[in-house]
Design an enzyme around this catalytic site. Structure first.
Site, PDB file in Angstrom:
ATOM      1  NE  ARG A  64     -14.668  23.203 -22.563  1.00  0.00           N
ATOM      2  CZ  ARG A  64     -15.346  23.099 -23.588  1.00  0.00           C
ATOM      3  NH1 ARG A  64     -16.008  24.336 -23.330  1.00  0.00           N
ATOM      4  NH2 ARG A  64     -15.353  22.589 -24.542  1.00  0.00           N
ATOM      5  NE  ARG A  84     -20.578  27.380 -26.446  1.00  0.00           N
ATOM      6  CZ  ARG A  84     -20.546  28.640 -27.505  1.00  0.00           C
ATOM      7  NH1 ARG A  84     -20.924  29.236 -27.239  1.00  0.00           N
ATOM      8  NH2 ARG A  84     -20.426  28.599 -28.104  1.00  0.00           N
ATOM      9  N   GLY A  85     -17.178  28.600 -25.453  1.00  0.00           N
ATOM     10  CA  GLY A  85     -16.233  29.332 -26.566  1.00  0.00           C
ATOM     11  C   GLY A  85     -15.385  30.529 -26.159  1.00  0.00           C
ATOM     12  CB  ALA A  86     -11.931  30.132 -28.158  1.00  0.00           C
ATOM     13  CG  ASP A 107     -12.590  25.890 -29.314  1.00  0.00           C
ATOM     14  OD1 ASP A 107     -13.364  25.807 -30.420  1.00  0.00           O
ATOM     15  OD2 ASP A 107     -13.026  26.001 -28.097  1.00  0.00           O
ATOM     16  CD  GLN A 127     -21.861  23.053 -28.702  1.00  0.00           C
ATOM     17  OE1 GLN A 127     -22.465  22.038 -28.665  1.00  0.00           O
ATOM     18  NE2 GLN A 127     -20.986  23.052 -27.275  1.00  0.00           N
TER      19      GLN A 127
END
Ligand code: MRU
Length: 354
Positions: free
Chosen positions: A97, A54-56, A245, A204
């Protein structure tokens, strides 16, 4: 296939090894450090959807690798047929996503490469796409380091810096964006103390930011999300830095839910509010933040903590995973090409065109 050099002391959430990919399962941190193997695009799509990764920027890297896996397994001799199948594979990865634009950026880069080389053989296309995925993976950490150096002068020596969510090594190819600026400030010899919001509901901040900063020996204090205002009112926070994001052309910023609240609090307490993100997070096709698609996630993330039920059965729940901070609340946007401040419409377009 050759891969990144693996230094066990450097945090990188994605590794290439002998034609397969491993990802650190971020759902299990900090309790367990488990690497999962991926060998096909369906597996990578599921890893993005289920937030193993995860994380852009890290989502973009994973998508590029997934697209290459898909390409590698296409069985045809015709480049046109290959491209038609490749586009379908990219559609599956794109549907994982919706908010982080790096996902679409990385897939578009892979497709552009294939589109521009349709006169080549399928074998050549596959080799080229492997190199493109590798380049996206390795560039990301380099860009984060550049971004960190571009922003570190904004962090004064002795600063107590609030961050929200995880915009660190775990959210990128390595080093991080918001935490990259903090790492660069520390590498420049400054004393920096980080205050990490725990970041409900997926945590997170407490699970990932606290873990990676502790591993790097950067002082970090964990707080509940609803404590930030109190600490600001007591003069215990000097500035805020977060990742993004997606950033619209006018500088409106989509980031983890709760970022907007922190930005409003920073404004009230006259604290700088910085956003750190690579150019690939800027979406010039959207004029403002109202056009950014916001992911809604499962109610279970709010009603449950692991197996434990925290809310009554059948309760109505909203769970948008991101919010949008209007540009007026953003003191500066830090990119690998420099810092944008003031008229974001002009400044971001200029940085993106560089
Ligand atoms: O839902 P997540 O964990 O993917 O959300 C991550 C964030 O909101 C980060 O702040 C953002 O992607 C920047 S990561 C460098």
């Amino acid at each position: 296939m050759s891969g990144c050099q693996i230094d066990p002391n450097v945090i990188r959430p994605i590794r290439f090894l002998n034609g397969k990919c491993q990802m650190l399962d971020q759902r299990r941190l900090p309790g367990q450090e488990i690497w999962l193997d991926y060998i096909d695009y369906q597996g990578v799509a599921e890893a993005i959807r289920s937030m193993v990764v995860r994380g852009a920027p890290a989502i973009g890297v994973a998508a590029a690798i997934g697209a290459w896996f898909g390409a590698r397994d296409i069985e045809t001799e015709s480049s046109e047929e290959f491209f038609a199948q490749f586009e379908k594979i990219c559609e599956v990865l794109a549907a994982t996503r919706p908010t982080a634009v790096n996902l679409f950026w990385a897939l578009e880069r892979m497709k552009s490469f294939a589109r521009a080389n349709l006169d080549r053989s399928v074998m050549e296309l596959k080799i080229g796409l492997e190199f493109e995925a590798l380049a996206i993976t390795q560039e990301d950490e380099r860009l984060c380091k550049k971004l960190g150096r571009a922003g570190e002068s904004l962090i004064p020596d002795g600063a107590r810096v609030l961050t929200h969510c995880n915009a660190g090594a775990l959210a990128t190819g390595g080093y991080g964006t918001a935490l990259g600026v903090i790492r660069a400030a520390v590498e420049a010899g400054k004393n920096v103390a980080v205050i990490a919001d725990e970041t409900r509901p997926f945590l997170q901040g407490s699970r990932l930011t606290a873990w990676e900063l502790q591993k790097d020996n950067i002082p970090v204090t964990l707080i509940c999300d609803n404590m930030a205002g109190y600490l600001m009112s007591k003069g215990e926070i000097d500035c805020v830095i977060v990742g993004a994001d997606r950033i619209a052309a006018n500088g409106d910023v989509a980031n983890k839910i709760g970022t907007y609240t922190v930005a409003v609090l920073a404004k009230e307490h006259n604290l700088p509010f910085y956003v750190a993100a690579p150019i690939s997070t800027i979406d010039l096709s959207l004029s403002d933040g109202s056009q950014i698609p916001i992911e809604e996630r499962s109610a279970v993330e709010i009603t449950h903590l692991g197996d434990q039920q925290l809310a009554p059965e059948g309760i109505s729940v909203r769970n948008p995973a991101f919010d949008v901070t209007p540009n007026a609340l953003v003191t500066a946007i830090i990119t690998e090409r420099g810092v944008a401040q003031g008229d974001y419409l002009v400044k971001l377009a200029a940085l993106a065109a560089d």
